[in-house]
Design a protein around this motif. Structure first.
Motif, PDB file in Angstrom:
ATOM      1  N   ILE A   1       0.801  -1.090  -0.056  1.00 23.27           N
ATOM      2  CA  ILE A   1       0.024   0.082   0.049  1.00 23.27           C
ATOM      3  C   ILE A   1       0.949   1.291  -0.183  1.00 23.27           C
ATOM      4  N   VAL A   2       0.668   2.370  -0.731  1.00 27.31           N
ATOM      5  CA  VAL A   2       1.020   3.473  -0.656  1.00 27.31           C
ATOM      6  C   VAL A   2      -0.146   4.689  -0.304  1.00 27.31           C
ATOM      7  N   HIS A   3      -0.192   5.107   0.941  1.00 29.93           N
ATOM      8  CA  HIS A   3      -1.162   6.011   1.475  1.00 29.93           C
ATOM      9  C   HIS A   3      -1.349   7.085   0.605  1.00 29.93           C
ATOM     10  N   ASN A   4      -2.085   7.604   0.319  1.00 28.08           N
ATOM     11  CA  ASN A   4      -2.291   9.082  -0.343  1.00 28.08           C
ATOM     12  C   ASN A   4      -2.280   9.971   0.732  1.00 28.08           C
ATOM     13  N   THR A   5      -1.613  11.330   0.552  1.00 32.32           N
ATOM     14  CA  THR A   5      -1.365  12.028   1.557  1.00 32.32           C
ATOM     15  C   THR A   5      -1.969  13.602   1.228  1.00 32.32           C
ATOM     16  N   SER A   6      -2.285  13.523  -0.151  1.00 34.27           N
ATOM     17  CA  SER A   6      -2.539  14.999  -0.718  1.00 34.27           C
ATOM     18  C   SER A   6      -4.152  14.827  -0.938  1.00 34.27           C
ATOM     19  N   HIS A   7      -4.976  15.238  -0.191  1.00 36.03           N
ATOM     20  CA  HIS A   7      -6.355  14.952  -0.226  1.00 36.03           C
ATOM     21  C   HIS A   7      -7.255  16.396  -0.570  1.00 36.03           C
ATOM     22  N   ARG A   8      -6.563  17.184  -1.255  1.00 34.53           N
ATOM     23  CA  ARG A   8      -7.589  18.636  -1.670  1.00 34.53           C
ATOM     24  C   ARG A   8      -8.626  18.428  -2.198  1.00 34.53           C
ATOM     25  N   THR A   9      -9.852  17.749  -1.858  1.00 38.69           N
ATOM     26  CA  THR A   9     -10.759  17.412  -2.654  1.00 38.69           C
ATOM     27  C   THR A   9     -11.468  18.863  -3.175  1.00 38.69           C
ATOM     28  N   SER A  10     -11.332  19.762  -2.537  1.00 40.51           N
ATOM     29  CA  SER A  10     -12.098  20.963  -3.116  1.00 40.51           C
ATOM     30  C   SER A  10     -11.360  21.295  -4.477  1.00 40.51           C
ATOM     31  N   ASP A  11     -10.184  21.249  -4.608  1.00 38.56           N
ATOM     32  CA  ASP A  11      -9.854  21.543  -6.076  1.00 38.56           C
ATOM     33  C   ASP A  11     -10.501  20.966  -7.062  1.00 38.56           C
ATOM     34  N   TYR A  12     -11.225  19.636  -7.042  1.00 38.19           N
ATOM     35  CA  TYR A  12     -11.680  18.988  -7.968  1.00 38.19           C
ATOM     36  C   TYR A  12     -13.239  19.237  -8.147  1.00 38.19           C
ATOM     37  N   ARG A  13     -14.051  19.967  -7.278  1.00 43.50           N
ATOM     38  CA  ARG A  13     -15.286  20.128  -7.093  1.00 43.50           C
ATOM     39  C   ARG A  13     -15.732  20.724  -8.648  1.00 43.50           C
ATOM     40  N   GLU A  14     -14.904  21.522  -9.188  1.00 40.70           N
ATOM     41  CA  GLU A  14     -15.502  22.196 -10.350  1.00 40.70           C
ATOM     42  C   GLU A  14     -15.628  21.151 -11.809  1.00 40.70           C
ATOM     43  N   ILE A  15     -14.144  20.249 -11.675  1.00 40.87           N
ATOM     44  CA  ILE A  15     -14.511  19.175 -12.606  1.00 40.87           C
ATOM     45  C   ILE A  15     -15.418  18.234 -12.394  1.00 40.87           C
ATOM     46  N   ALA A  16     -15.989  18.196 -11.365  1.00 43.70           N
ATOM     47  CA  ALA A  16     -17.068  17.275 -11.184  1.00 43.70           C
ATOM     48  C   ALA A  16     -18.347  17.370 -12.148  1.00 43.70           C
ATOM     49  N   SER A  17     -18.483  18.741 -12.614  1.00 49.63           N
ATOM     50  CA  SER A  17     -19.748  19.009 -13.267  1.00 49.63           C
ATOM     51  C   SER A  17     -19.702  18.926 -14.809  1.00 49.63           C
ATOM     52  N   TYR A  18     -18.521  18.909 -15.537  1.00 50.06           N
ATOM     53  CA  TYR A  18     -18.354  18.652 -16.898  1.00 50.06           C
ATOM     54  C   TYR A  18     -17.301  17.554 -17.203  1.00 50.06           C
ATOM     55  N   TYR A  19     -17.092  17.272 -18.434  1.00 45.79           N
ATOM     56  CA  TYR A  19     -16.151  16.444 -19.070  1.00 45.79           C
ATOM     57  C   TYR A  19     -14.913  16.628 -19.698  1.00 45.79           C
ATOM     58  N   ARG A  20     -13.779  16.661 -18.895  1.00 49.99           N
ATOM     59  CA  ARG A  20     -12.611  17.077 -19.474  1.00 49.99           C
ATOM     60  C   ARG A  20     -12.152  16.403 -20.785  1.00 49.99           C
ATOM     61  N   PRO A  21     -11.937  16.905 -21.953  1.00 50.46           N
ATOM     62  CA  PRO A  21     -11.473  16.369 -23.270  1.00 50.46           C
ATOM     63  C   PRO A  21     -10.235  15.643 -22.902  1.00 50.46           C
ATOM     64  N   GLY A  22     -10.127  14.444 -23.575  1.00 52.85           N
ATOM     65  CA  GLY A  22      -9.211  13.632 -23.620  1.00 52.85           C
ATOM     66  C   GLY A  22      -8.801  12.890 -22.347  1.00 52.85           C
ATOM     67  N   HIS A  23      -9.782  13.035 -21.308  1.00 52.07           N
ATOM     68  CA  HIS A  23     -10.048  12.130 -19.979  1.00 52.07           C
ATOM     69  C   HIS A  23     -11.035  11.210 -20.142  1.00 52.07           C
TER      70      HIS A  23
END
Lengths: 369, 369, 369, 369
Positions: free
Chosen positions: A84-106
């Motif tokens: 296991i490698v524990h995740n340490t960088s959990h800034r979920t807030s950074d990602y709220r915006e991308i929840a609402s749309y589809y990033r091209p190429g992703h």
């Protein structure tokens, strides 16, 4: 359906999302008796770690591995190795915006289509962090291969349209510079190219080459589990890879038979090939020559330019991605290609052990084995 | 180890050698209720049959298929479908000579290394005749896909350095000419190129492109059973394929992110992509666009020029291969690429059916399904 | 989903219906170099052939096997071994009646539920004829095991409530009488019991015991592919088997630990067990003792008495089955149990070859293997 | 070879040793959209927890589960669900002594034979703690099955020679008493039996019965992946199980066909069976009746009496095992049997979804699914 397991005998199962509790892998089928500790794994993980290069994301990820099972008194026991490698960088807030749309190429759109919703934080399961499990397993496979005298070595062959020259080949260079290129001069030009990309808020792709040295002949299982077929699957399963080739690859298609065939040569007890257009594999089985494969990576899809896309309300919108993203993933992907190659080669070596009745009889009847 | 099985749900197992009693395939996991008879299979087999073109071997092979099980009263029963094509051309004598040495570019040496000896008659299991089983299974997969509205279409894109122009694209042309090229003009040039090859006692390679139309989004299993990873394995397992690519493929490696990303567009209820550099797959999952893949074939290794090799006594010798051999296998390989693509696509469609609890509940609880 | 494949390394796929063109099996993963011809297979098939006993169906089935691939110059080549037994007794008319209703104790109803319809002729895929493929594959596995000094021997332990006495044990007797019992006296009583069954238009069940001698210790893969778990699946997959046990089996549940534990004993270099309540397996791994397992068969469901059931129109009806049916299948099932045991044991022996790094190194590095 | 994975679609991989860092499981292939949190898992784990009964080991094990991946905003995402239970009781010193010899009835000897050495602490991988991973996965499977209206219920049927009476059947009783028996009176007698065992420094075995209610007909894949065959493997893979039966099981072998056959009955639209000797499975496919299976457990091998064995120096010795051990494991094994049954049933339900072309077409073409 389950799709997170790779291999038949040396079988790995990865798990984990970019912003969940951690990323991990279970290796099932690792032979008993291999000396192994966390430092063996860590040195591989360090090669894919972000933050070490100015062309990689500046996120801080310690990525320290912990072995949870399968090792006792310093040796593998033959039972599953869980890491296991524990995740340490959990800034979920950074990602709220991308929840609402589809990033091209992703994979945002396709995950939603498949599963009905997605863990949108940092790409979730489709994040590049998933490769941590592959690299950890690859470290074990590589160590085991080295016990058999086999080495697997990957490096950056091209970034954008900058390609190395084999005349300058220096693998030490590749391990220390910021591009993974074994050619100091090309690496400098690639750096200039990447700077330009970054200035234009754009991104670059590239090519990773991997070679396997001291490979015994006879490895690979006709007709669907050919060595090259399994390597193709292993490499194409890495995110962003759009093409795979073995030996001369795409160039073979426009060659003549007379130039593409490799002659066999006998020298003492040894049969070898005068050339190696085949890349070390004939009929899906290793021929004893060096194995050479190449993975073509598309440019990082996360770019900072304005892009057109749709959102979950069915509206056409313009977006501008924020955050920390690699302008090129190729240098960090080198160790991933090496890992997947090592895992595949090892699995096929183990698969080959039951190919001949005379060897099976020796294995079970003889005192010395 | 066993390597003659492909697929997880729609699972095929091929068997047979070039000069044994026959070639066959068992399809296990074909859903019940598909209308199927031998003519459905035969029309696919006829597309790979030799003797129909002057650029293919002039061997006479009737290649008539017989369905031995799994079909009752004209429909598949859900039980294994066993199919056989009897071999009729058994002139073992032609092959006595090649028993003693290793043909360059062939699997003679590697089979001997792996198994200790080999069925040397016509390449034995490594012969191109092995693809008969793939094509027969592909015919069933294609018929089932067509019930879902999905079509799989392959064609020759290049022979040697002659490439088709998409401006001339005409798939009917590809099905009737001798090159499999959907471009009448390019096909003529390719014929001239092949005649030159034959005069020089040489052989040519080429490229086959395959497209899948009307593919639903959401198909493919992260992270190792990605749709592109499984297609790569399927295609690379075909003899003589040295490279595989999806969408822009190798070209993506030198593109910029800004040009390689495909924008999403909403039109009414439908999300589509403005371009299709990705080739219909994002994150290993189909995105609803056309799937496009390419297979690069090396030149036929059997050439009539003098070649250097070694024999089983460990001597360096010169050889000159005799017999009947295709100067290019690409035209006959088109249907093999199509078959392997269809098998993979169908298997992944079936794998996807368990991805969501809401759909499973509807499947088991609702009256209408 | 596909369910006609068994084994991981020595992998078999069976196909065929009772009244289709034939019954067959493909063995994929058989090691190269085993001397094999059709007589090796035929002698196993002859042991399950009907018509040889008055307690078996009087149908005439020649059941001649043909090897279609995978054998060259008398030895297995390492490629798939395809075998076929053509069906010769195709009187479909006999079975028109049973198409309309569900026979109690048979799979008619469940096949219809699963697939929407069924091949009703003689049970179709659920017929006992399906075991022909298993027995053919078991013959190959047994021959390979005998090369390693391992023997697998099954016999009838009970028919109805008649059980053999180990005091009378004579395996030659079992191979020549009509019950498969290795006890002449019990066999006679069983014959009387069967005659009574037939007079009452009834049928009988029984128990088959199978032992594996000279089994090396260390075979079996924790934790799901335990040797006993895989044997259980192998045996329970035979039609009509309703229980499986290893060693003391059901009796162990009411024993005490002090009586059930087997002590280890050292004699010279050899560790053995003073008793064998465990049946040769500890923790899912063979312990070097004889392996003992038992399969419990239900009575043949086809009886000539009047029975109640439903037809496809949803009516409750009375039926009286006609035709030729075994009053007991146990004597013919002996070789099927032996075959499935041999296949499983061999597969697990091959699986074990990659358990230790020291042995793998010896395999690949040493001159003598 | 890898043996720690079970299932084809709902696929679980367990890892961990008794005294390593922890025990865990990865579920790959769990459908997306299932509401799931740790309490769903914990209530299953609590049922197997030691220390809750005076007939179970008095070791303190908190066994708190943590979900590491595959769940987002309270629902499964379709990606691998990784779960871990950290080990807290690490007194390695207790186990130094057993490192030197082979405990009768345990896997010490066989692990050494297979792997060359073993993690001797508390049985290592062969410890009963391994079942934690199974139970955690079983909790997820059970929750998903309950969404489909299917329930799986196991209980203790016998301990030693004390068997429940179905006349007293009360499942609530089984969930609260110390034996797991759904019969208050039998449970008291079983307690007396166990006290006697403990006084004699001995141990007991027993029988666990498991039933599946509201099972749809048509589930199970002929011919090797029959529902009963896969259940047999699932159950026999649990440590200490020596026999498995379905329906009437061993008793069927001495019954007559006329009494063992279950008549079909039509009532309105529904077909059912008048009796259920078959235990809900015909021809390896569920028939819509209740599924009934039984697992026979041997007595706990760790007893405190003096026993004979050998040590690693090859000497015959007497030993007396110390520590904390269950005098009977059956009450704690009830939830393990339930878990393995649920996992198997769910996997087979998912496998069945591709059995019919008409349902596949409805799945992909209709708006409402």
């Amino acid at each position: 359906m389950s799709g997170s397991t790779f291999g038949k005998i040396f079988k790995i199962t990865t798990w984990g999302e970019s912003h969940g509790a951690g990323i991990g892998v279970v290796i099932d089928g690792c032979p008993a008796g291999l000396l192994l500790d966390e430092s063996d794994i860590q040195k591989f993980l360090d090669r894919r770690k972000p933050g070490s290069s100015q062309y990689a994301t500046q996120r801080k990820e310690a990525d320290c591995v912990e072995i949870l099972s399968g090792v006792f008194e310093g040796r593998t026991t033959g039972t599953p190795i869980s890491m296991i490698v524990h995740n340490t960088s959990h800034r979920t807030s950074d990602y709220r915006e991308i929840a609402s749309y589809y990033r091209p190429g992703h994979a945002d759109f396709t995950f939603d289509q498949k599963y009905g919703f997605r863990d949108y934080r940092g790409g979730g399961r489709s994040s590049g962090r998933e490769t941590i499990g592959r690299v950890a397993a690859g470290a074990v496979a590589s160590k085991l291969l080295s016990e058999l005298g086999i080495t697997v070595t990957a490096y950056t062959q091209a970034i954008g349209d900058i390609t190395i020259s084999m005349d300058n080949f220096d693998i030490e260079e590749a391990r220390t510079n910021q591009t993974g290129m074994p050619d100091k001069e090309a690496s400098k030009r690639a750096e200039a190219y990447l700077k330009e990309c970054m200035e234009k808020l754009d991104s670059a792709g590239g090519v990773v080459t991997c070679q396997v040295n001291n490979m015994p002949a006879g490895i690979g299982e006709p007709v669907f589990d050919k060595l090259d077929a399994n390597l193709a699957k292993a490499i194409m399963s890495i995110g962003a890879v759009k093409a795979f080739e073995i030996g001369d690859g795409t160039k073979a298609a426009s060659a003549y038979g007379s130039s593409n065939n490799d002659s066999f040569r006998q020298t003492g007890e040894t049969v070898s090939k005068a050339t190696n257009h085949a890349g070390g594999i004939l009929g899906g089985i290793s021929d004893g020559s060096e194995i050479i494969l190449r993975a073509y990576f598309k440019p990082t899809p996360s770019i900072f330019q304005k892009q057109e896309t749709v959102n979950k309300n069915g509206e056409n919108i313009s977006i501008q991605i924020k955050g920390r993203h690699d302008p090129v993933i190729v240098p960090r992907a080198v160790v991933v290609v090496e890992a997947m190659t090592a895992i595949t080669i090892l699995d096929m070596l183990l698969q080959n052990m039951t190919s001949r009745i005379d060897k099976i009889k020796m294995f079970y009847n003889e005192k010395n084995i």
